[in-house]
Scaffold this motif. Structure first.
Motif, short mmCIF file in Angstrom:
data_model
loop_
_atom_site.label_atom_id
_atom_site.label_comp_id
_atom_site.label_asym_id
_atom_site.label_seq_id
_atom_site.Cartn_x
_atom_site.Cartn_y
_atom_site.Cartn_z
N ASN A 6 18.29 50.23 -3.90
CA ASN A 6 19.65 49.86 -4.27
C ASN A 6 19.64 48.54 -5.03
N PRO A 7 20.43 48.42 -6.08
CA PRO A 7 20.50 47.14 -6.79
C PRO A 7 21.11 46.08 -5.88
N ARG A 8 20.68 44.86 -6.04
CA ARG A 8 21.22 43.78 -5.23
C ARG A 8 21.71 42.66 -6.14
N ASN A 9 22.52 41.81 -5.59
CA ASN A 9 23.08 40.70 -6.36
C ASN A 9 22.64 39.40 -5.72
N PRO A 10 21.44 38.91 -6.07
CA PRO A 10 20.91 37.71 -5.38
C PRO A 10 21.79 36.47 -5.56
N GLU A 11 22.51 36.39 -6.67
CA GLU A 11 23.32 35.20 -6.94
C GLU A 11 24.48 35.05 -5.97
N SER A 12 24.78 36.11 -5.24
CA SER A 12 25.89 36.04 -4.29
C SER A 12 25.48 35.40 -2.96
N SER A 13 24.18 35.25 -2.72
CA SER A 13 23.72 34.72 -1.43
C SER A 13 23.86 33.20 -1.38
N SER A 14 24.11 32.70 -0.17
CA SER A 14 24.23 31.26 0.02
C SER A 14 22.94 30.53 -0.30
N LEU A 15 21.81 31.17 0.04
CA LEU A 15 20.51 30.53 -0.21
C LEU A 15 20.28 30.35 -1.71
N TRP A 16 20.58 31.39 -2.50
CA TRP A 16 20.41 31.30 -3.96
C TRP A 16 21.31 30.22 -4.54
N GLN A 17 22.56 30.18 -4.15
CA GLN A 17 23.51 29.19 -4.66
C GLN A 17 23.07 27.77 -4.30
N VAL A 69 10.36 28.16 -5.90
CA VAL A 69 11.81 28.12 -6.07
C VAL A 69 12.21 28.66 -7.44
N GLU A 70 11.47 28.28 -8.47
CA GLU A 70 11.78 28.74 -9.82
C GLU A 70 11.71 30.26 -9.93
N THR A 71 10.66 30.85 -9.37
CA THR A 71 10.53 32.31 -9.44
C THR A 71 11.55 32.99 -8.53
N TYR A 72 11.89 32.37 -7.40
CA TYR A 72 12.90 32.94 -6.49
C TYR A 72 14.25 33.05 -7.19
N LEU A 73 14.61 32.04 -7.96
CA LEU A 73 15.91 32.06 -8.64
C LEU A 73 16.00 33.16 -9.70
N LYS A 74 14.84 33.68 -10.13
CA LYS A 74 14.82 34.76 -11.11
C LYS A 74 14.67 36.14 -10.46
N CYS A 75 14.42 36.17 -9.17
CA CYS A 75 14.13 37.42 -8.47
C CYS A 75 15.36 38.33 -8.46
N GLY A 76 15.17 39.57 -8.87
CA GLY A 76 16.26 40.54 -8.84
C GLY A 76 17.27 40.39 -9.96
N ASP A 77 16.99 39.53 -10.94
CA ASP A 77 17.91 39.28 -12.06
C ASP A 77 17.48 40.16 -13.24
N LEU A 78 18.35 41.07 -13.64
CA LEU A 78 18.03 42.00 -14.73
C LEU A 78 17.72 41.27 -16.03
N LYS A 79 18.30 40.09 -16.21
CA LYS A 79 18.07 39.31 -17.45
C LYS A 79 16.63 38.82 -17.52
N GLU A 80 15.94 38.78 -16.39
CA GLU A 80 14.57 38.29 -16.37
C GLU A 80 13.54 39.42 -16.51
N LEU A 99 18.00 51.07 -13.53
CA LEU A 99 17.20 49.90 -13.86
C LEU A 99 16.80 49.17 -12.58
N LEU A 100 15.54 48.83 -12.47
CA LEU A 100 15.02 48.12 -11.31
C LEU A 100 14.55 46.74 -11.74
N ALA A 101 15.25 45.71 -11.32
CA ALA A 101 14.91 44.34 -11.70
C ALA A 101 13.58 43.93 -11.09
N PHE A 102 12.80 43.13 -11.81
CA PHE A 102 11.53 42.63 -11.30
C PHE A 102 11.79 41.68 -10.13
#
Length: 278
Positions: A1-12, A44-55, A70-73
């Motif tokens: 299932n696609p996920r939205n990592p930017e919505s998590s408190s940890l990512w923010q 941290v840098e790679t974590y912020l890109k995790c699950g982001d389709l733009k990456e 589409l499966l984000a890296f």
């Protein structure tokens, strides 16, 4: 299932504040927590890109129904990314149960250190691998002595943790999944009976003190003082035993010792007030 990592408190939290944290780290935090290792910034840098389709992503297509998605890296990081570490926990437990752990009784051991000595491991991370070696050698000697099998070999898998129940305190300790007994050269297994762990604690203490002295961290005067303590501060627990016919139990313990440092469900981040509740 696609996920939205930017919505998590940890990512923010990392996205909004990690750069300022790095800038003030030396002044505000280095004295208490040690130097900021370069690997942390990379994780941290790679974590912020995790699950982001733009990456970057892979296009997955079903040959039968022709459905595509589409499966984000993923970042494939350890101990920070809750998604990637959750997958590693499952794979680790599966690997140990299906490829490494033999169907014999096992125990989980936890080896811990007195507060006085923990700082040496905080400022010299090389010592963490030596901590594992001391734990394994102590455990092996303890079993060989009580089973009276000089050349017996235990099976074991270890994970070192530097976190405990209190997230702001450095607490290096070793989780050890070990056979509750020894293998002999003929592949015979000798089961260990319940026995007092005090001798194991004394062996572990002696090996740690000898190792730290050899590394130039402590001297004989401090060792003499530590040996006079009524309560040594060293701790060993082996209260969890898994029977030979309990593969789910072995797998569960393996997953427990590989669990993530951070529990994302416990984090609440309020960006408007810049408040974090954990």
């Amino acid at each position: 299932n696609p996920r939205n990592p930017e919505s998590s408190s940890l990512w923010q939290l990392f996205n909004n504040h990690f750069e300022s944290f790095v800038r003030c780290y030396e002044e505000r935090f280095e004295k208490n927590y040690g130097y900021l290792r370069s690997v942390i910034g990379n994780v941290v840098e790679t974590y912020l890109k995790c699950g982001d389709l733009k990456e970057g992503f892979a296009r997955v297509k079903c040959d039968d129904c022709q459905h595509e998605f589409l499966l984000a890296f993923s970042c494939q990081g350890r101990w920070l990314c809750t998604s990637c570490q959750a997958k590693k926990v499952i794979l680790f437990g599966d690997h140990l149960e299906n490829n490494l752990l033999f169907p014999v009784p096992h125990r989980q051991y936890v080896f811990s250190l007195p507060i006085l000595l923990r700082g040496y491991f905080k400022y010299d991370r090389r010592l963490l691998s030596k901590l594992c070696r001391c734990a394994y050698d102590s455990h092996s000697l303890f079993l060989r002595t009580h089973i009276k099998l000089e050349k017996g070999v235990p099976g074991a898998a270890m994970v070192v943790h530097t976190f405990g129940n209190s997230p702001n305190k450095f607490h290096p300790h070793v989780h050890l999944i070990a056979t509750d007994g020894l293998f002999a050269g003929t592949c015979t297994f000798y089961v260990m009976r319940d026995i007092d762990l005090k001798p194991l604690e004394e062996i572990f203490r002696a090996k740690i003190l000898k190792m730290l002295q050899k590394e130039g961290k402590i001297d004989q005067e401090l060792i003499s003082k530590l040996l006079k303590w009524k309560h040594s501060g060293f701790g060993i627990d082996n209260g969890i035993r898994i029977e030979r016919n309990n593969p789910k139990g072995r797998e569960a313990i393996a997953q427990y010792i590989a669990r993530n440092t951070i529990n994302q469900e416990k984090i609440r981040y309020q960006s408007n007030t810049v408040q974090v509740i954990y």
